[in-house]
Design a protein around this motif. Structure first.
Motif, PDB file in Angstrom:
ATOM      1  N   SER A   1      15.171   5.195  15.822  1.00 37.30           N
ATOM      2  CA  SER A   1      14.381   3.970  15.715  1.00 37.30           C
ATOM      3  C   SER A   1      13.925   3.537  17.102  1.00 37.30           C
ATOM      4  O   SER A   1      14.629   3.739  18.094  1.00 37.30           O
ATOM      5  N   ASN A   2      12.722   2.946  17.164  1.00 39.19           N
ATOM      6  CA  ASN A   2      12.165   2.399  18.410  1.00 39.19           C
ATOM      7  C   ASN A   2      11.972   3.477  19.478  1.00 39.19           C
ATOM      8  O   ASN A   2      12.095   3.192  20.668  1.00 39.19           O
TER       9      ASN A   2
ATOM     10  N   THR B   1       5.971  -3.462  18.630  1.00 35.92           N
ATOM     11  CA  THR B   1       5.762  -2.801  17.338  1.00 35.92           C
ATOM     12  C   THR B   1       7.000  -2.017  16.909  1.00 35.92           C
ATOM     13  O   THR B   1       6.925  -1.199  15.995  1.00 35.92           O
ATOM     14  N   GLY B   2       8.134  -2.260  17.573  1.00 29.70           N
ATOM     15  CA  GLY B   2       9.384  -1.655  17.148  1.00 29.70           C
ATOM     16  C   GLY B   2       9.974  -2.401  15.966  1.00 29.70           C
ATOM     17  O   GLY B   2       9.296  -3.197  15.295  1.00 29.70           O
ATOM     18  N   ASN B   3      11.228  -2.152  15.700  1.00 30.14           N
ATOM     19  CA  ASN B   3      11.908  -2.774  14.573  1.00 30.14           C
ATOM     20  C   ASN B   3      11.841  -4.305  14.699  1.00 30.14           C
ATOM     21  O   ASN B   3      12.357  -4.877  15.656  1.00 30.14           O
ATOM     22  N   PRO B   4      11.216  -4.994  13.735  1.00 28.83           N
ATOM     23  CA  PRO B   4      11.070  -6.452  13.861  1.00 28.83           C
ATOM     24  C   PRO B   4      12.393  -7.204  13.761  1.00 28.83           C
ATOM     25  O   PRO B   4      12.444  -8.396  14.087  1.00 28.83           O
ATOM     26  N   ALA B   5      13.450  -6.530  13.340  1.00 28.99           N
ATOM     27  CA  ALA B   5      14.761  -7.184  13.285  1.00 28.99           C
ATOM     28  C   ALA B   5      15.424  -7.246  14.656  1.00 28.99           C
ATOM     29  O   ALA B   5      16.453  -7.907  14.819  1.00 28.99           O
ATOM     30  N   LEU B   6      14.845  -6.544  15.647  1.00 25.80           N
ATOM     31  CA  LEU B   6      15.405  -6.500  16.997  1.00 25.80           C
ATOM     32  C   LEU B   6      14.508  -7.276  17.951  1.00 25.80           C
ATOM     33  O   LEU B   6      13.280  -7.245  17.829  1.00 25.80           O
ATOM     34  N   ILE B   7      15.113  -7.948  18.928  1.00 27.48           N
ATOM     35  CA  ILE B   7      14.390  -8.791  19.865  1.00 27.48           C
ATOM     36  C   ILE B   7      14.590  -8.283  21.284  1.00 27.48           C
ATOM     37  O   ILE B   7      15.702  -7.947  21.683  1.00 27.48           O
TER      38      ILE B   7
ATOM     39  N   PRO C   1      14.281  -8.745  25.605  1.00 29.11           N
ATOM     40  CA  PRO C   1      14.684  -9.847  26.491  1.00 29.11           C
ATOM     41  C   PRO C   1      13.619 -10.928  26.656  1.00 29.11           C
ATOM     42  O   PRO C   1      13.957 -12.073  26.968  1.00 29.11           O
ATOM     43  N   ASP C   2      12.326 -10.600  26.459  1.00 28.13           N
ATOM     44  CA  ASP C   2      11.288 -11.623  26.597  1.00 28.13           C
ATOM     45  C   ASP C   2      11.101 -12.440  25.322  1.00 28.13           C
ATOM     46  O   ASP C   2      10.136 -13.197  25.205  1.00 28.13           O
ATOM     47  N   THR C   3      12.009 -12.281  24.365  1.00 25.49           N
ATOM     48  CA  THR C   3      12.044 -13.001  23.082  1.00 25.49           C
ATOM     49  C   THR C   3      11.043 -12.477  22.066  1.00 25.49           C
ATOM     50  O   THR C   3      10.928 -13.043  20.969  1.00 25.49           O
ATOM     51  N   SER C   4      10.325 -11.411  22.354  1.00 26.24           N
ATOM     52  CA  SER C   4       9.357 -10.861  21.413  1.00 26.24           C
ATOM     53  C   SER C   4      10.002  -9.763  20.575  1.00 26.24           C
ATOM     54  O   SER C   4      11.107  -9.292  20.861  1.00 26.24           O
ATOM     55  N   THR C   5       9.282  -9.300  19.545  1.00 20.60           N
ATOM     56  CA  THR C   5       9.731  -8.165  18.746  1.00 20.60           C
ATOM     57  C   THR C   5       9.924  -6.951  19.642  1.00 20.60           C
ATOM     58  O   THR C   5       9.196  -6.743  20.618  1.00 20.60           O
ATOM     59  N   SER C   6      10.879  -6.117  19.328  1.00 20.56           N
ATOM     60  CA  SER C   6      11.254  -4.995  20.180  1.00 20.56           C
ATOM     61  C   SER C   6      10.088  -4.029  20.407  1.00 20.56           C
ATOM     62  O   SER C   6       9.194  -3.888  19.569  1.00 20.56           O
ATOM     63  N   ASP C   7      10.112  -3.370  21.572  1.00 19.97           N
ATOM     64  CA  ASP C   7       9.140  -2.341  21.920  1.00 19.97           C
ATOM     65  C   ASP C   7       9.680  -0.966  21.558  1.00 19.97           C
ATOM     66  O   ASP C   7      10.882  -0.777  21.364  1.00 19.97           O
ATOM     67  N   MET C   8       8.796   0.019  21.506  1.00 15.70           N
ATOM     68  CA  MET C   8       9.202   1.412  21.362  1.00 15.70           C
ATOM     69  C   MET C   8       9.381   2.033  22.747  1.00 15.70           C
ATOM     70  O   MET C   8       8.718   1.649  23.714  1.00 15.70           O
TER      71      MET C   8
END
Length: 464
Positions: A260-261, A321-327, A329-336
């Motif tokens: 994932s990611n 655009t990574g897993n939206p369940a993960l955040i 450090p900048d508080t946004s949805t996770s990156d790949m």
């Protein structure tokens, strides 16, 4: 007073949790060699070593000591002069932990070995050009480089964090047959190792014992990754999170695989030779693998891959655009991928009493339209703060310090207050182009300064 003596005095005055008081030994001011200092040391002692080329080998045995280079690995070298082992730690029945910090370790068959019941921690070390293994045994490696060793860079280890494995004759990192022992690996980079980047295998005696492998935020450039995870009652799972794989392949020998990611740019990113399951989600990889949830097939837009910078540039389809369940450090949805996009960069500049510069930072937000954005000054300043903002970095002398941004806009006076400490709290506007950037700096009156002003370091923000 010399810096090393100041550091030594501070260390010597500290009382450890065990109640023991550390002794600090200086090489060469007090002892001619590091081994002489070891002979006079007890557990919890610290050995501070001045720059130079120091001959080995070193035998730490079962001592729980710290050996620290005062000025770092570039100028402090341990040359084992062809010995079988450059640095040896551990003794039967002794579970002490020895630390070696900021040395270059070279010239041995095996650069560093931990055995018996002890553990060796390598921190900010360079382990290079040993004819055999760079390091092996119960070893924790942090921010180390393993390069040009004749065999594997790191073997049968406990943990590797922030390490680089490059041009080793065997595997960059090898851990085979570990029982109830899960080697941890994160934030590592693998480049051009002879057999591949990493080969990891872990097993447990039964279903009740976890035997999972986990590789996070690692980068493999032309190097493959082999994984095997199992228990006696069935298979276990190898997990890849935020891994960047360029040109290699992930080969699953045993167990299941959960991806994932990740960014997997290879014609054959995964080869499954096991009877377990393979799950690939929220990743950038060739089109044949797209049926998994959230997967894309796109150019990740690295900042400068040719120069070895595999971070994500503004506009990358892998940002948020990574897993939206993960955040992130900048508080946004996770990156790949292995490198989280960083919208904020702390710059130099500023001025402060004693040279300890405050920072302009805080819960700053991802710079996405409609998302909260905050700026804080830390440590908190009692006076009214003036915020200077520009799209241009200036870096000119001003009021005895450095003015980082051009003076396009000035806001103030602003009065941050505890506990939020917010200097600015707003929502990032819409309509700005990808890559839009600005530079900010905080200034405030301070009667203790020769020209009456104090200032934070600069801060750059770049919209993804």
């Amino acid at each position: 007073m010399q810096p090393s003596i100041v550091v030594g005095a501070l260390l010597a005055g500290s009382v450890l949790a065990s109640g023991a008081r550390a002794e600090v030994h200086f090489v060469p001011a007090e002892f001619a060699t590091i081994q002489d200092a070891l002979a006079a040391s007890a557990d919890f002692d610290v050995i501070l070593v001045s720059p130079g080329t120091w001959t080995g080998p070193l035998d730490i045995q079962g001592l729980g000591v710290e050996i620290r280079a005062v000025e770092g690995s570039a100028v402090t070298i341990l040359d084992a002069q062809g010995a079988a082992v450059g640095v040896h730690a551990g003794a039967p029945g002794d579970d002490s932990i020895a630390h070696v910090i900021r040395f270059t370790m070279t010239g041995a068959v095996d650069g560093a070995v931990a055995d018996g019941d002890g553990t060796l921690v390598l921190d900010q070390c360079v382990v290079r050009d040993n004819s055999g293994v760079g390091a092996r045994g119960p070893i924790d490696a942090y921010s180390c480089t393993f390069s040009g060793n004749g065999s594997h860079g790191l073997e049968d280890f406990d943990a590797a964090t922030g390490c680089t494995f490059e041009d080793n004759g065997g595997w960059g990192a090898l851990a085979l047959g570990a029982v109830i022992h899960n080697p941890q690996m994160d934030f590592c980079t693998f480049l051009g190792n002879g057999l591949g980047g990493a080969r990891l295998s872990v097993s447990g005696p039964g279903p009740a014992w976890p035997a999972d492998l986990r590789v996070e935020r690692c980068t493999f450039v032309g190097d493959k990754l082999q994984l095997a995870a199992l228990t006696s009652g069935g298979t276990a799972t190898s997990t890849l999170r935020n891994v960047t794989l360029l040109g290699g392949t992930v080969k699953v020998l045993q167990g299941s695989l959960d991806v994932s990611n990740c960014i997997l740019l290879s014609p054959t990113p995964i080869t499954d030779l096991s009877d377990g399951d393979v799950s690939v989600t929220w990743s950038d990889l060739p089109g044949a693998w797209l049926p998994g949830t959230g997967n894309i097939d796109a150019d990740p837009l690295f900042t400068d891959a040719a120069a070895g910078d595999w971070s994500l540039a503004p506009g990358s389809p892998c940002i948020n655009t990574g897993n939206p369940a993960l955040i992130d450090p900048d508080t946004s949805t996770s990156d790949m991928g292995a490198f989280t996009y960083a919208p904020w960069t702390i710059l130099e500049g500023g001025i402060a009493p004693g040279g300890s510069l405050p920072s302009l930072l805080g819960g700053m937000g991802p710079l996405i339209a409609g998302e909260p954005m905050q700026l804080k000054v830390w440590p908190l300043q009692p006076a009214g703060v003036w915020l200077v903002v520009s799209t241009t970095e200036l870096d000119l002398p001003f009021k005895g310090g450095v003015l980082v941004p051009a003076v396009d806009a000035v806001f103030g006076p602003l009065f941050p207050s505890f506990p939020q400490d917010q200097l600015v709290a707003a929502y990032w506007p819409s309509g700005l182009p990808t890559g839009f950037s600005f530079v900010a700096q905080a200034w405030w009156p301070n009667a203790l300064m020769p020209q009456g002003w104090e200032a934070s370091k600069g801060l750059r923000g770049v919209q993804p």
